[in-house]
Design a protein around this motif. Structure first.
Motif, PDB file in Angstrom:
ATOM      1  N   ALA A 184     -26.812  37.377  16.617  1.00 23.71           N
ATOM      2  CA  ALA A 184     -25.307  36.682  17.498  1.00 23.71           C
ATOM      3  C   ALA A 184     -26.404  35.270  17.976  1.00 23.71           C
ATOM      4  CB  ALA A 184     -24.922  37.802  18.083  1.00 23.71           C
ATOM      5  N   LEU A 185     -25.623  34.495  17.981  1.00 21.78           N
ATOM      6  CA  LEU A 185     -26.283  33.223  18.848  1.00 21.78           C
ATOM      7  C   LEU A 185     -25.883  33.140  19.982  1.00 21.78           C
ATOM      8  CD1 LEU A 185     -26.283  30.482  18.993  1.00 21.78           C
ATOM      9  CD2 LEU A 185     -24.182  29.464  19.867  1.00 21.78           C
ATOM     10  N   LEU A 207     -32.969  32.565  12.942  1.00 22.61           N
ATOM     11  CA  LEU A 207     -31.391  30.805  12.537  1.00 22.61           C
ATOM     12  C   LEU A 207     -30.326  32.114  13.224  1.00 22.61           C
ATOM     13  CD1 LEU A 207     -31.845  28.107  12.376  1.00 22.61           C
ATOM     14  CD2 LEU A 207     -30.610  29.204   9.997  1.00 22.61           C
ATOM     15  N   PRO A 208     -29.862  31.670  14.185  1.00 23.72           N
ATOM     16  CA  PRO A 208     -28.663  32.502  14.565  1.00 23.72           C
ATOM     17  C   PRO A 208     -26.842  32.248  14.242  1.00 23.72           C
ATOM     18  CG  PRO A 208     -29.192  30.522  16.233  1.00 23.72           C
ATOM     19  CD  PRO A 208     -29.980  30.642  15.431  1.00 23.72           C
ATOM     20  N   GLY A 209     -26.884  33.031  13.823  1.00 21.71           N
ATOM     21  CA  GLY A 209     -24.894  33.037  13.574  1.00 21.71           C
ATOM     22  C   GLY A 209     -24.637  32.079  14.060  1.00 21.71           C
ATOM     23  N   GLU A 210     -22.960  32.362  14.272  1.00 19.77           N
ATOM     24  CA  GLU A 210     -21.596  32.056  14.878  1.00 19.77           C
ATOM     25  C   GLU A 210     -21.209  32.967  16.035  1.00 19.77           C
ATOM     26  OE1 GLU A 210     -18.467  29.893  13.570  1.00 19.77           O
ATOM     27  OE2 GLU A 210     -19.506  30.214  11.324  1.00 19.77           O
ATOM     28  N   HIS A 211     -21.467  34.688  15.254  1.00 20.63           N
ATOM     29  CA  HIS A 211     -20.998  36.290  16.701  1.00 20.63           C
ATOM     30  C   HIS A 211     -21.497  35.534  17.308  1.00 20.63           C
ATOM     31  CE1 HIS A 211     -19.944  39.945  17.006  1.00 20.63           C
ATOM     32  NE2 HIS A 211     -20.812  40.332  17.475  1.00 20.63           N
ATOM     33  N   ALA A 229     -20.870  25.187  16.132  1.00 19.35           N
ATOM     34  CA  ALA A 229     -19.754  25.761  15.125  1.00 19.35           C
ATOM     35  C   ALA A 229     -20.919  25.343  14.458  1.00 19.35           C
ATOM     36  CB  ALA A 229     -18.557  24.420  14.879  1.00 19.35           C
ATOM     37  N   SER A 230     -21.593  24.488  14.134  1.00 22.93           N
ATOM     38  CA  SER A 230     -22.809  24.356  13.122  1.00 22.93           C
ATOM     39  C   SER A 230     -24.048  24.965  13.859  1.00 22.93           C
ATOM     40  CB  SER A 230     -23.378  22.631  12.903  1.00 22.93           C
ATOM     41  OG  SER A 230     -23.824  21.629  13.545  1.00 22.93           O
ATOM     42  N   PRO A 231     -24.700  25.224  11.929  1.00 22.63           N
ATOM     43  CA  PRO A 231     -25.770  25.792  12.175  1.00 22.63           C
ATOM     44  C   PRO A 231     -27.069  25.087  13.739  1.00 22.63           C
ATOM     45  CG  PRO A 231     -25.446  25.796  10.173  1.00 22.63           C
ATOM     46  CD  PRO A 231     -24.355  25.409  10.580  1.00 22.63           C
ATOM     47  N   ALA A 232     -27.009  23.592  12.780  1.00 22.74           N
ATOM     48  CA  ALA A 232     -27.659  22.484  13.838  1.00 22.74           C
ATOM     49  C   ALA A 232     -27.317  22.816  15.276  1.00 22.74           C
ATOM     50  CB  ALA A 232     -27.205  21.195  13.425  1.00 22.74           C
ATOM     51  N   GLU A 233     -26.319  23.121  15.463  1.00 27.23           N
ATOM     52  CA  GLU A 233     -25.810  23.044  17.214  1.00 27.23           C
ATOM     53  C   GLU A 233     -26.365  23.764  17.617  1.00 27.23           C
ATOM     54  OE1 GLU A 233     -21.629  20.782  17.454  1.00 27.23           O
ATOM     55  OE2 GLU A 233     -21.752  23.057  16.759  1.00 27.23           O
ATOM     56  N   ALA A 266     -33.600  24.812   6.800  1.00 22.13           N
ATOM     57  CA  ALA A 266     -34.158  23.912   7.214  1.00 22.13           C
ATOM     58  C   ALA A 266     -33.845  22.295   7.807  1.00 22.13           C
ATOM     59  CB  ALA A 266     -35.703  23.547   6.042  1.00 22.13           C
ATOM     60  N   ARG A 267     -33.233  22.135   7.127  1.00 17.62           N
ATOM     61  CA  ARG A 267     -32.200  21.153   7.347  1.00 17.62           C
ATOM     62  C   ARG A 267     -31.624  21.037   9.039  1.00 17.62           C
ATOM     63  NH1 ARG A 267     -31.097  20.820   2.066  1.00 17.62           N
ATOM     64  NH2 ARG A 267     -32.255  19.125   0.965  1.00 17.62           N
ATOM     65  N   ALA A 268     -30.735  21.688   8.867  1.00 15.40           N
ATOM     66  CA  ALA A 268     -30.591  22.873  10.441  1.00 15.40           C
ATOM     67  C   ALA A 268     -31.468  23.149  11.726  1.00 15.40           C
ATOM     68  CB  ALA A 268     -29.584  24.203  10.530  1.00 15.40           C
ATOM     69  N   ILE A 269     -32.279  23.484  11.123  1.00 18.09           N
ATOM     70  CA  ILE A 269     -33.497  23.547  11.976  1.00 18.09           C
ATOM     71  C   ILE A 269     -33.863  21.920  12.671  1.00 18.09           C
ATOM     72  CG2 ILE A 269     -35.889  24.409  12.049  1.00 18.09           C
ATOM     73  CD1 ILE A 269     -35.162  26.768  10.505  1.00 18.09           C
ATOM     74  N   ARG A 270     -34.364  21.680  11.433  1.00 18.04           N
ATOM     75  CA  ARG A 270     -34.414  19.690  11.614  1.00 18.04           C
ATOM     76  C   ARG A 270     -33.473  18.994  12.967  1.00 18.04           C
ATOM     77  NH1 ARG A 270     -34.530  15.804   6.465  1.00 18.04           N
ATOM     78  NH2 ARG A 270     -32.201  16.477   7.786  1.00 18.04           N
ATOM     79  N   ASP A 271     -32.634  19.224  11.722  1.00 17.18           N
ATOM     80  CA  ASP A 271     -31.610  18.621  12.824  1.00 17.18           C
ATOM     81  C   ASP A 271     -31.440  18.464  14.353  1.00 17.18           C
ATOM     82  OD1 ASP A 271     -31.003  17.137  10.294  1.00 17.18           O
ATOM     83  OD2 ASP A 271     -29.491  18.302   9.992  1.00 17.18           O
ATOM     84  N   GLY A 272     -31.396  20.020  14.271  1.00 18.02           N
ATOM     85  CA  GLY A 272     -31.249  20.838  15.879  1.00 18.02           C
ATOM     86  C   GLY A 272     -31.861  20.761  16.485  1.00 18.02           C
ATOM     87  N   GLY A 273     -32.932  19.845  16.354  1.00 19.66           N
ATOM     88  CA  GLY A 273     -33.850  19.737  17.093  1.00 19.66           C
ATOM     89  C   GLY A 273     -35.042  20.647  17.319  1.00 19.66           C
TER      90      GLY A 273
END
Length: 306
Positions: A184-185, A207-211, A229-233, A266-273
């Motif tokens: 969970a996030l 990697l966290p989910g939305e829950h 809302a998004s994995p990067a966020e 990997a793209r979500a991790i990159r884009d989320g910093g």
């Protein structure tokens, strides 16, 4: 080893550490194809301890050999290789100096009924083997969390005194946590924060989910409009909870799955910093050529080229 402005800026955030520890952090950040970028891809191979040899290596039999993993990490140009004592000892001489290593000092096993881990390696072992860091798994939520936290406090203090870095696998489980709650996030962010509070230099989380698991936390997330809302966020939120990005955070690859999913993560991790991936079964359970191709793509993603 590349000591770039980016690496210097990261090291400056570790204000209490001695030159030896900072030098070992610099080795982790400066090695391999991502050297100097502030991003990392690390190969962890502790799954034999956690799940047993056949579950870990039968899908790719060459992976039963500890030398296979050293060579895979080296040939892929990764930042570091992490493994328990015996795995590192089996290749420590042949591969000395070729890649930074992380000694995983505690583990569970597939027969364990308690959410706990046994300590089976030491700071002295890490120094003897030329490691840059120790690694430790912490289970926030476990009935044994307090005991594990006390073990970690002693090991981190000893590692820092010896000039080593500390990597903490912070994996919530046990207690009242649901299965969905483990990723969970709010729980993942809390786990990252706990590891930072314990003095970790590098934090490993899933990697966290939305829950959202905790009702009190869910109310705050909603009231404050935390973007999720998004994995990067969600990655960005975890980074904020790791002292506003003052601590390095890498994200677990998890069980073997499709390439597209791994690359999207990997793209979500990159884009989320986030600072990168620590990815094991998704690589070493594939044939070597496939693993190298996958790792090449992941590296290219973190280099903003894919």
């Amino acid at each position: 080893m590349k000591i770039t402005r980016k690496v210097k800026d990261i090291l400056a955030k570790y204000e209490a550490d001695n030159p030896g520890t900072k030098a070992n952090l610099a080795r982790l950040l400066g090695h391999g194809r991502l050297g100097g970028t502030g991003r990392m891809v690390i190969l962890p191979v502790d799954q034999g301890f956690e799940h047993g040899p056949a579950r870990s290596f039968a899908a790719n039999p060459p992976a039963y050999d500890p030398h296979y993993h050293y060579q895979l990490a080296i040939d892929a140009g990764l930042n570091a290789y992490a493994a328990p004592l015996g795995m590192l000892e089996a290749g420590a001489d042949r591969f000395a100096g070729q890649i930074p290593t992380i000694l995983k000092v505690n583990s569970s096993n597939s027969w364990a009924t308690e959410k706990d881990q046994a300590v089976h390696g030491s700071v002295e072992d890490a120094l003897r083997l030329g490691c840059s860091a120790i690694g430790f798994t912490l289970y926030p939520g476990s009935p044994w969390f307090n005991e594990m936290a006390e073990e970690l406090r002693e090991l981190i203090a000893e590692a820092k005194a010896a000039g080593l870095a500390a990597v903490v696998w912070s994996y919530p489980r046990g207690g009242d946590l649901s299965k969905a709650g483990e990723t969970a996030l709010d729980v993942t962010a809390y786990a990252a924060h706990l590891a930072a509070l314990m003095g970790a230099h590098v934090i490993k989380v899933k990697l966290p989910g939305e829950h959202l698991e905790q009702s009190e936390a869910a109310q705050v997330y909603e009231a404050q409009g935390v973007a999720a809302a998004s994995p990067a966020e969600r990655v960005a939120h975890v980074m904020r909870c790791a002292f506003a990005g003052r601590r390095l955070v890498v994200f677990s690859g998890g069980a073997k799955r499709g390439e597209t999913s791994v690359f999207d993560d990997a793209r979500a991790i990159r884009d989320g910093g986030g600072n990168g991936s620590i990815i094991g079964r998704n690589t070493f359970q594939r044939p070597r050529d496939e693993a190298l191709a996958m790792l090449d793509t992941i590296v290219q993603i973190y280099r903003d080229k894919a």
